[in-house]
Design an enzyme around this catalytic site. Structure first.
Site, PDB file in Angstrom:
ATOM      1  N   ASP A  10      -5.584  -6.602  -0.935  1.00 37.24           N
ATOM      2  CA  ASP A  10      -4.635  -7.846  -0.615  1.00 37.24           C
ATOM      3  C   ASP A  10      -5.603  -8.981  -0.396  1.00 37.24           C
ATOM      4  O   ASP A  10      -6.274  -9.483   0.668  1.00 37.24           O
ATOM      5  CB  ASP A  10      -4.367  -7.333   0.813  1.00 37.24           C
ATOM      6  CG  ASP A  10      -3.176  -6.430   0.761  1.00 37.24           C
ATOM      7  OD1 ASP A  10      -2.435  -6.457  -0.063  1.00 37.24           O
ATOM      8  OD2 ASP A  10      -3.159  -5.492   1.803  1.00 37.24           O
ATOM      9  N   LYS A  32      -4.198  -1.353  -5.710  1.00 43.61           N
ATOM     10  CA  LYS A  32      -2.895  -1.687  -5.492  1.00 43.61           C
ATOM     11  C   LYS A  32      -3.034  -3.405  -5.340  1.00 43.61           C
ATOM     12  O   LYS A  32      -3.749  -3.909  -4.833  1.00 43.61           O
ATOM     13  CB  LYS A  32      -2.362  -1.340  -4.262  1.00 43.61           C
ATOM     14  CG  LYS A  32      -0.933  -1.806  -3.868  1.00 43.61           C
ATOM     15  CD  LYS A  32      -0.348  -1.370  -2.688  1.00 43.61           C
ATOM     16  CE  LYS A  32      -0.498  -1.948  -1.404  1.00 43.61           C
ATOM     17  NZ  LYS A  32      -0.229  -3.269  -1.171  1.00 43.61           N
ATOM     18  N   ASP A  59       2.677  -3.414  -6.840  1.00 44.45           N
ATOM     19  CA  ASP A  59       3.386  -3.372  -5.597  1.00 44.45           C
ATOM     20  C   ASP A  59       4.348  -4.523  -5.570  1.00 44.45           C
ATOM     21  O   ASP A  59       3.957  -5.358  -4.689  1.00 44.45           O
ATOM     22  CB  ASP A  59       2.684  -3.317  -4.511  1.00 44.45           C
ATOM     23  CG  ASP A  59       3.221  -3.035  -3.011  1.00 44.45           C
ATOM     24  OD1 ASP A  59       4.497  -2.781  -3.013  1.00 44.45           O
ATOM     25  OD2 ASP A  59       2.618  -3.082  -1.992  1.00 44.45           O
ATOM     26  N   LYS A  61       7.808  -4.729  -5.214  1.00 44.02           N
ATOM     27  CA  LYS A  61       8.996  -4.442  -4.517  1.00 44.02           C
ATOM     28  C   LYS A  61      10.175  -5.055  -5.210  1.00 44.02           C
ATOM     29  O   LYS A  61      11.204  -5.659  -4.601  1.00 44.02           O
ATOM     30  CB  LYS A  61       8.932  -4.663  -3.145  1.00 44.02           C
ATOM     31  CG  LYS A  61       7.891  -3.671  -2.470  1.00 44.02           C
ATOM     32  CD  LYS A  61       7.919  -4.266  -1.056  1.00 44.02           C
ATOM     33  CE  LYS A  61       6.908  -3.425  -0.240  1.00 44.02           C
ATOM     34  NZ  LYS A  61       5.540  -3.830  -0.570  1.00 44.02           N
ATOM     35  N   ASP A  64      17.081  -6.334  -7.236  1.00 43.01           N
ATOM     36  CA  ASP A  64      18.158  -7.474  -7.935  1.00 43.01           C
ATOM     37  C   ASP A  64      19.180  -6.588  -8.351  1.00 43.01           C
ATOM     38  O   ASP A  64      19.270  -5.513  -8.215  1.00 43.01           O
ATOM     39  CB  ASP A  64      17.015  -8.365  -8.915  1.00 43.01           C
ATOM     40  CG  ASP A  64      17.935  -9.718  -8.985  1.00 43.01           C
ATOM     41  OD1 ASP A  64      19.099  -9.809  -9.108  1.00 43.01           O
ATOM     42  OD2 ASP A  64      17.087 -10.846  -9.005  1.00 43.01           O
ATOM     43  N   ILE A  65      20.222  -7.408  -9.106  1.00 42.05           N
ATOM     44  CA  ILE A  65      21.143  -6.800 -10.141  1.00 42.05           C
ATOM     45  C   ILE A  65      20.507  -5.795 -11.086  1.00 42.05           C
ATOM     46  O   ILE A  65      19.287  -5.875 -11.675  1.00 42.05           O
ATOM     47  CB  ILE A  65      22.237  -7.425 -10.713  1.00 42.05           C
ATOM     48  CG1 ILE A  65      21.531  -8.451 -11.547  1.00 42.05           C
ATOM     49  CG2 ILE A  65      22.941  -8.297  -9.556  1.00 42.05           C
ATOM     50  CD1 ILE A  65      22.529  -9.289 -12.505  1.00 42.05           C
ATOM     51  N   PRO A  66      21.228  -4.624 -11.464  1.00 40.00           N
ATOM     52  CA  PRO A  66      20.444  -3.604 -12.194  1.00 40.00           C
ATOM     53  C   PRO A  66      19.941  -4.426 -13.544  1.00 40.00           C
ATOM     54  O   PRO A  66      18.853  -3.932 -14.125  1.00 40.00           O
ATOM     55  CB  PRO A  66      21.832  -2.627 -12.634  1.00 40.00           C
ATOM     56  CG  PRO A  66      22.605  -2.665 -11.205  1.00 40.00           C
ATOM     57  CD  PRO A  66      22.296  -4.304 -10.759  1.00 40.00           C
ATOM     58  N   THR A  68      18.993  -7.204 -14.369  1.00 36.23           N
ATOM     59  CA  THR A  68      17.768  -8.071 -14.142  1.00 36.23           C
ATOM     60  C   THR A  68      16.272  -7.104 -13.853  1.00 36.23           C
ATOM     61  O   THR A  68      15.274  -7.195 -14.348  1.00 36.23           O
ATOM     62  CB  THR A  68      18.004  -8.904 -12.950  1.00 36.23           C
ATOM     63  OG1 THR A  68      19.223  -9.955 -13.264  1.00 36.23           O
ATOM     64  CG2 THR A  68      17.061  -9.954 -12.744  1.00 36.23           C
ATOM     65  N   THR A 119       8.548  -0.872   6.925  1.00 40.23           N
ATOM     66  CA  THR A 119       8.352  -0.435   8.483  1.00 40.23           C
ATOM     67  C   THR A 119       8.313  -1.603   9.485  1.00 40.23           C
ATOM     68  O   THR A 119       8.231  -1.485  10.723  1.00 40.23           O
ATOM     69  CB  THR A 119       6.879   0.119   8.564  1.00 40.23           C
ATOM     70  OG1 THR A 119       5.861  -0.776   7.666  1.00 40.23           O
ATOM     71  CG2 THR A 119       6.609   1.657   7.822  1.00 40.23           C
ATOM     72  N   ARG A 181      -5.936   4.817   8.832  1.00 38.36           N
ATOM     73  CA  ARG A 181      -7.199   4.346   9.440  1.00 38.36           C
ATOM     74  C   ARG A 181      -8.381   5.460   9.914  1.00 38.36           C
ATOM     75  O   ARG A 181      -7.763   6.595   9.997  1.00 38.36           O
ATOM     76  CB  ARG A 181      -6.875   3.683  10.907  1.00 38.36           C
ATOM     77  CG  ARG A 181      -5.963   2.429  10.767  1.00 38.36           C
ATOM     78  CD  ARG A 181      -7.001   1.360  10.205  1.00 38.36           C
ATOM     79  NE  ARG A 181      -6.210   0.106   9.980  1.00 38.36           N
ATOM     80  CZ  ARG A 181      -5.427  -0.109   9.052  1.00 38.36           C
ATOM     81  NH1 ARG A 181      -5.495   0.616   7.877  1.00 38.36           N
ATOM     82  NH2 ARG A 181      -4.494  -1.448   8.869  1.00 38.36           N
ATOM     83  N   GLY A 210      -6.038  -0.080   2.835  1.00 39.83           N
ATOM     84  CA  GLY A 210      -6.406  -1.771   2.667  1.00 39.83           C
ATOM     85  C   GLY A 210      -7.934  -2.355   3.604  1.00 39.83           C
ATOM     86  O   GLY A 210      -9.080  -1.819   3.095  1.00 39.83           O
ATOM     87  N   ARG A 211      -7.550  -2.649   4.896  1.00 39.13           N
ATOM     88  CA  ARG A 211      -8.503  -3.353   5.699  1.00 39.13           C
ATOM     89  C   ARG A 211      -9.892  -2.195   5.897  1.00 39.13           C
ATOM     90  O   ARG A 211     -10.848  -2.871   6.036  1.00 39.13           O
ATOM     91  CB  ARG A 211      -8.100  -4.215   6.686  1.00 39.13           C
ATOM     92  CG  ARG A 211      -7.603  -5.296   6.336  1.00 39.13           C
ATOM     93  CD  ARG A 211      -6.432  -5.664   7.500  1.00 39.13           C
ATOM     94  NE  ARG A 211      -5.564  -4.938   7.365  1.00 39.13           N
ATOM     95  CZ  ARG A 211      -4.194  -5.192   8.372  1.00 39.13           C
ATOM     96  NH1 ARG A 211      -4.435  -6.103   9.112  1.00 39.13           N
ATOM     97  NH2 ARG A 211      -3.290  -4.380   8.375  1.00 39.13           N
TER      98      ARG A 211
END
Ligand code: C5P
Length: 232
Positions: A10, A32, A59, A61, A64-66, A68, A119, A181, A210-211
């Site tokens: 990130d 990622k 990543d 995500k 949209d319409i199938p 596209t 989440t 973590r 990540g962090r």
């Protein structure tokens, strides 16, 4: 089954990302790339990281319409990434279209995962804004079943949900789990966290970290500790 640790890169630009990856002298971690970095740098950052020999989870995500999503996935499959994702809320028709788009002429394709409920969405928001009045865990499992029925490879979920997802969709259906973590580490903004070893016990196939790695003084050492704890 515990398979690999994926580092969430990130970072806002290519410079910071590549400088971070330069700190791994001995290994080539699975990384990622999310929207922040991809929208800033475009496909070039994917090619640059791939050329260095890393596996990549892109990543983005999609939702949209199938038609596209099918075309967008065809573009992503040409990037030679290893894992991509979409929102299960886009329906089975969209997920099936995504699989078609992602499959290369030689029949190979990246793994395709579904995001169930983010989440950041809680039961109150689902009920009051989205008019979904079922319990959150039921919704997550139903979305996971839809993804499995559409032929996807797995879902992104909490390690705490991994066992239920495997029970509903089978042991080979992948669970890729963030929210990890070290026991002695800072939780940051993650609320429900588990350690790498606990994620393994709960049945996670891949953990996304990540962090705890990107902000560590010695990222390669933190990564190695994660791999050791997760793979056992
Ligand atoms: O820094 P940290 O270990 O919290 O990073 C976790 C990564 O996983 C971030 O890229 C975050 O966006 C992502 N993620 C998450 N929770 C989800 C889905 C994705 O933390 N439900």
């Amino acid at each position: 089954m515990a398979t690999d640790v994926i580092i969430a890169c990130d970072f806002p630009n290519a410079g910071e990302t590549l400088a971070f990856l330069d700190r791994f002298a001995e290994e080539k971690p699975f990384v990622k790339i999310g929207m922040e970095l991809f929208y800033a740098e475009g496909p070039a950052i994917v090619r640059a990281i791939k050329a260095r020999g890393h596996k990549i989870f892109l990543d983005l995500k999609l939702h949209d319409i199938p038609n596209t999503v099918e075309k967008a996935m065809a573009s992503l499959s040409a990037l030679d990434v290893d894992m991509v994702n979409l929102h299960a809320a886009g329906t089975r028709a969209m997920m099936e279209a995504a699989l078609r788009g992602l499959t290369r002429p030689d029949g190979t394709r990246p793994l395709l995962l579904a995001v169930t409920q983010l989440t950041s969405t809680d039961e109150a928001a689902m009920r009051e804004e989205l008019l979904i009045d079922r319990p959150l865990d039921k919704v997550v499992l139903s979305y996971a079943r839809n993804a499995a029925a559409a032929g996807l490879d797995g879902v992104v979920c909490s390690p705490l949900e991994a066992g239920k997802v495997h029970k509903a969709c089978g042991p080979a259906f992948l669970t890729v789990t963030p929210g990890v973590r070290f026991a002695d580490g800072d939780k940051g903004d993650q609320k429900r966290v588990t350690t790498p070893a606990r994620a393994r016990e709960l049945g996670s196939d891949y953990i996304v970290v990540g962090r705890p790695i990107t902000k560590a003084e010695d990222p390669a050492a933190a990564y190695r500790r994660c791999v050791r704890d997760f793979l056992g």
